[in-house]
Design a protein around this motif. Structure first.
Motif, PDB file in Angstrom:
ATOM      1  N   VAL A 130     -10.781 -13.967   8.343  1.00 47.25           N
ATOM      2  CA  VAL A 130     -10.753 -13.577   6.938  1.00 47.25           C
ATOM      3  C   VAL A 130      -9.634 -12.558   6.752  1.00 47.25           C
ATOM      4  O   VAL A 130      -9.556 -11.578   7.506  1.00 47.25           O
ATOM      5  CB  VAL A 130     -12.095 -12.952   6.486  1.00 47.25           C
ATOM      6  N   THR A 131      -8.780 -12.775   5.764  1.00 48.41           N
ATOM      7  CA  THR A 131      -7.736 -11.793   5.488  1.00 48.41           C
ATOM      8  C   THR A 131      -8.295 -10.690   4.592  1.00 48.41           C
ATOM      9  O   THR A 131      -9.155 -10.925   3.744  1.00 48.41           O
ATOM     10  CB  THR A 131      -6.507 -12.431   4.817  1.00 48.41           C
ATOM     11  N   GLU A 132      -7.784  -9.489   4.801  1.00 42.93           N
ATOM     12  CA  GLU A 132      -8.217  -8.304   4.046  1.00 42.93           C
ATOM     13  C   GLU A 132      -7.070  -7.890   3.146  1.00 42.93           C
ATOM     14  O   GLU A 132      -6.027  -7.450   3.613  1.00 42.93           O
ATOM     15  CB  GLU A 132      -8.559  -7.173   5.014  1.00 42.93           C
ATOM     16  N   SER A 133      -7.243  -8.060   1.832  1.00 42.32           N
ATOM     17  CA  SER A 133      -6.136  -7.764   0.930  1.00 42.32           C
ATOM     18  C   SER A 133      -6.108  -6.320   0.469  1.00 42.32           C
ATOM     19  O   SER A 133      -5.113  -5.876  -0.099  1.00 42.32           O
ATOM     20  CB  SER A 133      -6.170  -8.698  -0.285  1.00 42.32           C
ATOM     21  N   ALA A 134      -7.178  -5.554   0.700  1.00 41.71           N
ATOM     22  CA  ALA A 134      -7.165  -4.123   0.391  1.00 41.71           C
ATOM     23  C   ALA A 134      -8.404  -3.478   0.961  1.00 41.71           C
ATOM     24  O   ALA A 134      -9.468  -4.089   1.037  1.00 41.71           O
ATOM     25  CB  ALA A 134      -7.091  -3.874  -1.112  1.00 41.71           C
ATOM     26  N   GLY A 135      -8.268  -2.216   1.358  1.00 42.88           N
ATOM     27  CA  GLY A 135      -9.402  -1.459   1.842  1.00 42.88           C
ATOM     28  C   GLY A 135     -10.156  -0.809   0.699  1.00 42.88           C
ATOM     29  O   GLY A 135      -9.834  -0.991  -0.474  1.00 42.88           O
ATOM     30  N   ALA A 136     -11.162  -0.029   1.064  1.00 40.70           N
ATOM     31  CA  ALA A 136     -12.001   0.604   0.048  1.00 40.70           C
ATOM     32  C   ALA A 136     -11.187   1.492  -0.882  1.00 40.70           C
ATOM     33  O   ALA A 136     -11.493   1.633  -2.062  1.00 40.70           O
ATOM     34  CB  ALA A 136     -13.105   1.410   0.718  1.00 40.70           C
TER      35      ALA A 136
ATOM     36  N   ILE B  61      -0.336  -7.290   9.452  1.00 36.39           N
ATOM     37  CA  ILE B  61       0.890  -7.963   9.050  1.00 36.39           C
ATOM     38  C   ILE B  61       1.826  -6.942   8.418  1.00 36.39           C
ATOM     39  O   ILE B  61       1.493  -6.320   7.405  1.00 36.39           O
ATOM     40  CB  ILE B  61       0.593  -9.105   8.058  1.00 36.39           C
ATOM     41  N   ASP B  62       3.005  -6.765   9.008  1.00 37.41           N
ATOM     42  CA  ASP B  62       3.938  -5.749   8.535  1.00 37.41           C
ATOM     43  C   ASP B  62       4.717  -6.180   7.302  1.00 37.41           C
ATOM     44  O   ASP B  62       5.248  -5.343   6.583  1.00 37.41           O
ATOM     45  CB  ASP B  62       4.931  -5.378   9.644  1.00 37.41           C
ATOM     46  N   GLY B  63       4.802  -7.487   7.042  1.00 32.83           N
ATOM     47  CA  GLY B  63       5.665  -7.961   5.965  1.00 32.83           C
ATOM     48  C   GLY B  63       4.997  -8.074   4.617  1.00 32.83           C
ATOM     49  O   GLY B  63       5.549  -8.697   3.708  1.00 32.83           O
ATOM     50  N   GLY B  64       3.822  -7.495   4.447  1.00 32.42           N
ATOM     51  CA  GLY B  64       3.123  -7.606   3.179  1.00 32.42           C
ATOM     52  C   GLY B  64       1.752  -8.213   3.372  1.00 32.42           C
ATOM     53  O   GLY B  64       1.422  -8.755   4.421  1.00 32.42           O
ATOM     54  N   THR B  65       0.937  -8.137   2.350  1.00 31.39           N
ATOM     55  CA  THR B  65      -0.468  -8.515   2.447  1.00 31.39           C
ATOM     56  C   THR B  65      -0.655  -9.977   2.830  1.00 31.39           C
ATOM     57  O   THR B  65      -0.114 -10.869   2.184  1.00 31.39           O
ATOM     58  CB  THR B  65      -1.153  -8.262   1.096  1.00 31.39           C
ATOM     59  N   PRO B  66      -1.454 -10.261   3.862  1.00 25.80           N
ATOM     60  CA  PRO B  66      -1.802 -11.651   4.146  1.00 25.80           C
ATOM     61  C   PRO B  66      -2.773 -12.159   3.097  1.00 25.80           C
ATOM     62  O   PRO B  66      -3.653 -11.435   2.642  1.00 25.80           O
ATOM     63  CB  PRO B  66      -2.451 -11.573   5.532  1.00 25.80           C
TER      64      PRO B  66
ATOM     65  N   ASP C  73      -6.447   1.622   3.281  1.00 29.60           N
ATOM     66  CA  ASP C  73      -6.856   1.705   4.680  1.00 29.60           C
ATOM     67  C   ASP C  73      -6.641   0.423   5.466  1.00 29.60           C
ATOM     68  O   ASP C  73      -6.102   0.446   6.569  1.00 29.60           O
ATOM     69  CB  ASP C  73      -8.334   2.098   4.776  1.00 29.60           C
ATOM     70  N   GLU C  74      -7.082  -0.705   4.922  1.00 28.46           N
ATOM     71  CA  GLU C  74      -7.058  -1.939   5.688  1.00 28.46           C
ATOM     72  C   GLU C  74      -6.117  -2.974   5.070  1.00 28.46           C
ATOM     73  O   GLU C  74      -6.290  -4.167   5.240  1.00 28.46           O
ATOM     74  CB  GLU C  74      -8.471  -2.519   5.788  1.00 28.46           C
ATOM     75  N   VAL C  75      -5.144  -2.500   4.326  1.00 33.03           N
ATOM     76  CA  VAL C  75      -4.203  -3.418   3.708  1.00 33.03           C
ATOM     77  C   VAL C  75      -3.469  -4.200   4.784  1.00 33.03           C
ATOM     78  O   VAL C  75      -3.111  -3.671   5.830  1.00 33.03           O
ATOM     79  CB  VAL C  75      -3.219  -2.652   2.812  1.00 33.03           C
ATOM     80  N   ALA C  76      -3.231  -5.466   4.530  1.00 35.75           N
ATOM     81  CA  ALA C  76      -2.386  -6.309   5.378  1.00 35.75           C
ATOM     82  C   ALA C  76      -2.988  -6.561   6.749  1.00 35.75           C
ATOM     83  O   ALA C  76      -2.291  -6.534   7.754  1.00 35.75           O
ATOM     84  CB  ALA C  76      -0.982  -5.702   5.522  1.00 35.75           C
ATOM     85  N   THR C  77      -4.281  -6.832   6.812  1.00 40.34           N
ATOM     86  CA  THR C  77      -4.910  -7.142   8.082  1.00 40.34           C
ATOM     87  C   THR C  77      -5.611  -8.490   8.015  1.00 40.34           C
ATOM     88  O   THR C  77      -5.976  -8.986   6.945  1.00 40.34           O
ATOM     89  CB  THR C  77      -5.946  -6.073   8.494  1.00 40.34           C
ATOM     90  N   ILE C  78      -5.797  -9.069   9.208  1.00 40.85           N
ATOM     91  CA  ILE C  78      -6.620 -10.254   9.363  1.00 40.85           C
ATOM     92  C   ILE C  78      -7.755  -9.884  10.299  1.00 40.85           C
ATOM     93  O   ILE C  78      -7.531  -9.305  11.361  1.00 40.85           O
ATOM     94  CB  ILE C  78      -5.813 -11.430   9.935  1.00 40.85           C
ATOM     95  N   ARG C  79      -8.987 -10.193   9.906  1.00 43.05           N
ATOM     96  CA  ARG C  79     -10.142  -9.886  10.714  1.00 43.05           C
ATOM     97  C   ARG C  79     -10.726 -11.163  11.288  1.00 43.05           C
ATOM     98  O   ARG C  79     -10.611 -12.242  10.700  1.00 43.05           O
ATOM     99  CB  ARG C  79     -11.189  -9.122   9.899  1.00 43.05           C
TER     100      ARG C  79
END
Length: 297
Positions: A187-193, A225-230, A197-203
């Motif tokens: 699941v991709t995380e498009s923004a944290g709380a 992901i360094d190049g922008g939100t997954p 915090d968790e922008v641009a991550t895949i869990r």
């Protein structure tokens, strides 16, 4: 008419076809999303969310309108004799079949869903989908509304079992996919709380149990992901994760190692595999494709 981008790719393992170029196949959208390859018609179907329409493009680059006034549809899969898709406007997962549209699920208990965004079908026939708030909070992506159940979850739904929350520890879950053995849920995380915090991550979550007893547990960060939100993701037959991002497509190993990078001139929202190894991309105003040496899971 297609156009090509000659921007260099990073592909040490040869996951892209020799001399692969990113081809723009269609353009003229406000925000392109939800790509699905339709093999019988040999077209890519996708949504122009801001234009509230569903479009199709064939392999020659000929584009046509499938439907308009579609209540801001997003991602889709072929299922149940038609196409199951997310509807921001209806705050629902719906089925389009034989020209008719019906709602499959639009509530979690007594509460309306937020705005289903992306979905995947499990071999048991259940639909797993993400429910971030973009359709009720973002202009041009739906209708203003409230988060009625108080969060943004990943759900599992089937006709027999109804709806169950599978992932509840993400602020804005977005893209979703299974590993080839269906034992891992990505699941991709498009923004944290706090939207940082968790922008641009895949869990990645381990899937336990079957059917109504299935659970997604032990969530971990697979990659940042360094190049922008997954956003949307696709999985190939070797279990590699092909992720959209702000600067292109990032290809990751099941352990989260960066294996390849495909630069794209627009923000990539979603990806899907078509026939013959083609990877199709929706990106801001356009649809692109690039030839790969792999195939979908």
């Amino acid at each position: 008419m297609t156009t090509q981008s000659s921007a260099a790719v990073h592909d040490p393992l040869g996951l892209l076809a020799p001399d692969a170029a990113v081809e723009r196949m269609a353009t003229g959208c406000g925000w392109s999303e939800g790509p699905l390859w339709m093999p019988e018609a040999r077209v890519l179907r996708w949504s122009d969310i801001h234009g509230d329409r569903i479009l199709e493009v064939d392999e020659s680059g000929a584009m046509r309108v499938h439907r308009t006034g579609v209540e801001f549809t997003n991602a889709r899969v072929r299922s149940r004799g038609g196409v199951v898709q997310c509807s921001h406007g209806r705050r629902a997962v719906e089925l389009e079949r034989d020209g008719a549209v019906s709602v499959l699920v639009d509530r979690f208990g007594e509460h309306r869903l937020n705005s289903p965004n992306d979905l995947v079908e499990h071999p048991d026939g259940s639909i797993w989908f993400t429910d971030p708030p973009y359709g009720i909070e973002s202009p041009k992506e739906g209708h203003p509304g409230e988060r009625e159940y108080g969060g943004c979850f990943v759900f599992r739904w089937s006709e027999a079992d109804g709806i169950r929350a599978m992932v509840t520890d993400m602020a804005k879950p977005n893209g979703i996919a299974f590993s080839p053995d269906h034992e891992t849920l990505y699941v991709t995380e498009s923004a944290g709380a706090d939207d940082t915090d968790e922008v641009a991550t895949i869990r990645a979550y381990r899937v336990e149990g079957v059917g109504v007893d299935a659970r997604a547990v032990d969530g971990r960060r697979l990659a940042r992901i360094d190049g922008g939100t997954p956003d949307g993701i696709a999985i190939d037959v070797a279990g590699r994760v092909w992720s959209s991002s702000g600067d292109g497509v990032h290809v990751l190993s099941p352990e989260g190692e960066l294996l390849a990078f495909v630069p794209v001139p627009e923000t990539v929202s979603n990806v899907t595999f078509g026939d013959a190894g083609w990877l199709w991309l929706t990106a801001t105003t356009s649809v692109y494709r690039v030839a790969t040496t792999t195939r979908p899971a």
